[in-house]
Design an enzyme around this catalytic site. Structure first.
Site, PDB file in Angstrom:
ATOM      1  N   GLU A   1      41.480  41.514  35.989  1.00 39.25           N
ATOM      2  CA  GLU A   1      41.621  42.183  37.222  1.00 39.25           C
ATOM      3  C   GLU A   1      40.216  41.747  38.143  1.00 39.25           C
ATOM      4  OE1 GLU A   1      44.196  43.134  37.884  1.00 39.25           O
ATOM      5  OE2 GLU A   1      45.185  43.033  36.060  1.00 39.25           O
TER       6      GLU A   1
ATOM      7  N   HIS B   1      40.234  38.629  39.944  1.00 39.95           N
ATOM      8  CA  HIS B   1      40.966  38.446  41.093  1.00 39.95           C
ATOM      9  C   HIS B   1      39.943  38.716  42.192  1.00 39.95           C
ATOM     10  CE1 HIS B   1      45.112  38.042  40.475  1.00 39.95           C
ATOM     11  NE2 HIS B   1      45.179  39.009  39.334  1.00 39.95           N
TER      12      HIS B   1
ATOM     13  N   GLU C   1      47.500  34.128  40.358  1.00 36.05           N
ATOM     14  CA  GLU C   1      47.516  34.414  38.996  1.00 36.05           C
ATOM     15  C   GLU C   1      47.282  33.416  37.881  1.00 36.05           C
ATOM     16  OE1 GLU C   1      47.707  37.399  38.363  1.00 36.05           O
ATOM     17  OE2 GLU C   1      48.527  38.418  39.982  1.00 36.05           O
TER      18      GLU C   1
ATOM     19  N   ASP D   1      59.694  40.399  42.880  1.00 38.72           N
ATOM     20  CA  ASP D   1      59.596  41.015  41.649  1.00 38.72           C
ATOM     21  C   ASP D   1      60.557  40.558  40.667  1.00 38.72           C
ATOM     22  OD1 ASP D   1      57.542  42.956  42.343  1.00 38.72           O
ATOM     23  OD2 ASP D   1      58.919  44.344  42.929  1.00 38.72           O
TER      24      ASP D   1
END
Ligand code: BES
Ligand code: ZN
Length: 613
Positions: A310, A313, A332, A387
């Site tokens: 995290e 990012h 990602e 998603d």
């Protein structure tokens, strides 16, 4: 919605802008060519009784097309009360608006029409209890059981379910907010949280750095704060605060290492918000305040690569952003690569390589189950909800691609490339095609004869893994393999397995590589020796349950029931439901699900509902 290519930065990079195809964000209705929002001001009441946010959002607009009088926003399941607008130095006027019918993927297009170009527009609205981007928890569903909790998860296209907004990662806004809550809970946001330190039910936030709307985030609950260092701290329910601080107290050194490798952290503070166990992800990189699942608080720092992820990012994703969700690997894949580099700096090469090897093995297994088009880095969503195309491909195939380049060019040259790339595209969004043009000029052609452009195209646009993809292996795992073989062939007993110094990684490797039809006798022997059914490490428990479901080892079921009913992180539950269904345990799984479903986030509900249909 069309996205303008980054003419300026590409010109600076000495490239031809003709090669840049403008991308289409199929997941947004926004008319960015006409007008963009530069700043949002939120004024919202948190209403736990009705499970709704109620108030207004004010957009500051910048017009791109002198003829346009129209602002098109994304919404989903919002009730729009009225829309007001203000032109230069004038009063507020009522604007006319039209809320179209709801598209299953994109939600409802909100078209606002002005008589003259508005500088500011206020939309008065409320969200609904079923907002896809919010979860409302009763006190019983929280760690402390005494106060309610609510939090947002806006990535990929859920910001629109709690804010009418141009919901595309191709644009950026600064924001400010006034949030009113019951007096006994605290609100925090992906912003400057200094006002949140005083718990009084009335909070103001500012986020002076421009971010894409999917990074706007809020959490409200019985939160206390504890500092870990001058720059980092944790917001959590009191009962898990101390354990979280102990688990994550390497966060500052992670930031320090990343600063050295990739350029100064751009966001000021870096705090963590511990969410309830129903959070459907491991973590979410909301700027200045990453949202974290409590399932990584294992007591031995074995799962803190999540924090490295995290945090990473903050460079890849939050600073340099994918222009559409088809380019998710730019977020990602780079982040998984940077995450692993941070882990290597803080915890050493052996651990970093073990994590690479575990992820690569998971990817190779998953590649066999996915449709070929979904194994390309540059995804084709074709109108699907992002998603629904979620997999480890953007993560681990992306990471392996960058590892491949690192191996080919060496760390000096490759680190330099990555650092320059982050700097070049800071506070901008780019598409995969734009990335390919950039890497061609700044790496491939800069150092000729190392990697061909065809190879880059193969990695980025073709399905599966290139035949010369890196295949990370670990010496520690080779030793686990040898011990495993000796035990499987009956040469040794479980007591003789050299587990005393095994980390969770070695356990995961061991369990993931046992034969799926391991005998009940062998399972009983392992469980008796290592008490695996009662494992307190959520990842290790998960790996054991996966094995046990596939070979019919019964004693796990009470513990598995508890695991599935108390955790909502999709990665740790969805594969178990799938395995139960295909291994003759569908009825048992359905019963557990019936009981657990109300506690899951709507994203997890959607995924698991589909399994039982
Ligand atoms: N940004 C993602 C979560 C996400 C991705 C939400 C796409 C919605 C759409 C976050 O950074 C993430 O990747 N989390 C992982 C962490 C893991 C790879 C260490 C997770 O939740 O498992
Ligand atoms: Zn991520």
């Amino acid at each position: 919605m069309k996205i303008k290519p980054l003419f300026l930065s590409l010109a600076m990079a000495g490239m031809c802008s003709q090669a840049m195809a403008s991308a289409i964000d199929q997941n947004s209705y926004a008319n960015l060519d006409d007008v963009i929002t530069t700043h949002l001001n939120l004024d919202l009441d948190i209403d736990f009784a009705d499970k709704q946010l109620e108030g207004f959002v004010e957009h500051t607009l910048q017009w791109k097309n002198a003829k346009s009088r129209k602002l098109v926003l994304d919404t989903r399941d919002l009730d729009i009360d009225k829309v007001m607008y203000q032109t230069a130095n004038s009063h507020w006027h009522k604007a006319s608006f039209n809320l179209a019918s709801r598209d299953d993927v994109k939600g409802a297009k909100l078209t606002i029409t002005f008589k003259s170009q508005a500088e500011k527009v206020r939309i008065y609205y409320n969200s609904r209890p079923e907002a896809s981007g919010l979860q409302w928890l009763t006190p019983k569903q929280t760690a402390s059981k005494t106060h309610p909790f609510m939090y947002s998860q806006s990535q990929a296209i859920h910001a629109r379910s709690w804010i009418p907004v141009q919901d595309t990662p191709a644009m950026r806004v600064t924001y400010s907010a006034r949030i009113q809550t019951p007096k006994d809970v605290r609100a925090v946001m992906s912003a400057d949280n200094s006002d949140a330190l005083l718990k009084d039910g009335d909070y103001t936030f500012t986020m002076p750095q421009a971010i894409p709307p999917y990074l706007i985030a809020i959490g409200v609950g019985n939160l206390e704060f504890k500092a870990m260092s001058h720059q980092t701290g944790i917001f959590a329910e009191p009962s898990i605060l101390e354990a979280s601080v102990a688990e994550f107290n390497d966060t500052q050194s992670m930031i320090d290492k990343a600063n050295t490798m990739y350029g100064e952290y751009a966001w000021g503070r870096y705090d963590l918000l511990m969410l309830p166990p129903s959070f459907p992800f491991g973590g979410m990189e909301n700027p200045r305040l990453s949202f974290i699942t409590p399932t990584v608080v294992a007591g031995d720092k074995s799962l803190v690569n999540l924090i490295a992820h995290e945090l990473a990012h903050s460079w890849s994703g939050n600073l340099v952003t994918n222009a559409t969700w088809e380019d998710l690997w730019l977020n990602e894949g780079f982040t998984s690569y940077v995450e692993n580099r941070i882990m290597e700096e803080v915890f050493g090469r052996d651990r970093a390589v073990m994590e690479q090897a575990l992820d690569a093995a998971n990817l190779r297994a998953q590649l066999k189950t996915l449709d070929a088009p979904d194994t390309r880095l540059n995804l084709k969503l074709n109108g699907r909800d992002p998603d629904d195309a979620f997999s480890s491909v953007p993560y681990t195939k992306g990471q392996l691609f960058l590892l491949y380049l690192e191996n080919k060019y060496g760390r000096d040259k490759f680190d330099d490339f990555v650092k320059t790339y982050f700097n070049e595209f800071a506070f901008k969004s780019l598409t995969t095609a734009q990335f390919v043009t950039y890497i061609k000029a700044n790496l491939i052609e800069k150092y000729p004869g190392v990697v061909s452009i065809d190879k880059i195209n193969e990695w980025v646009f073709e399905p599966g893994l290139p035949s010369d993809a890196p295949n990370p292996t670990s010496d520690a795992f080779d030793k686990v393999d040898a011990a495993k073989q000796a035990w499987l062939s009956g040469g040794t007993t479980a007591t003789q397995l050299p587990t005393a110094n095994w980390t969770v990684h070695e356990w995961l490797y061991f369990l993931n590589n046992l034969p799926r039809d391991l005998s009940i006798k062998k399972m009983t022997e392992l469980d008796g020796e290592f008490n695996l059914t009662q494992s307190t490490n959520a990842e290790r428990a998960f790996a054991w349950y996966m094995l046990a479901v596939s070979n019919g080892y019964q004693p796990i079921y009470p513990a598995l029931d508890k695991h599935l009913s108390s955790i909502g992180r999709r990665k740790l539950i969805v594969p178990l439901y799938k395995a139960l269904i295909t291994n003759g345990k569908k009825d048992w799984a359905q019963n557990v699900y019936l009981k657990a479903r109300p506690g899951y986030h709507s994203l997890a509900q959607g995924t698991i509902d589909a399994l039982f249909e």
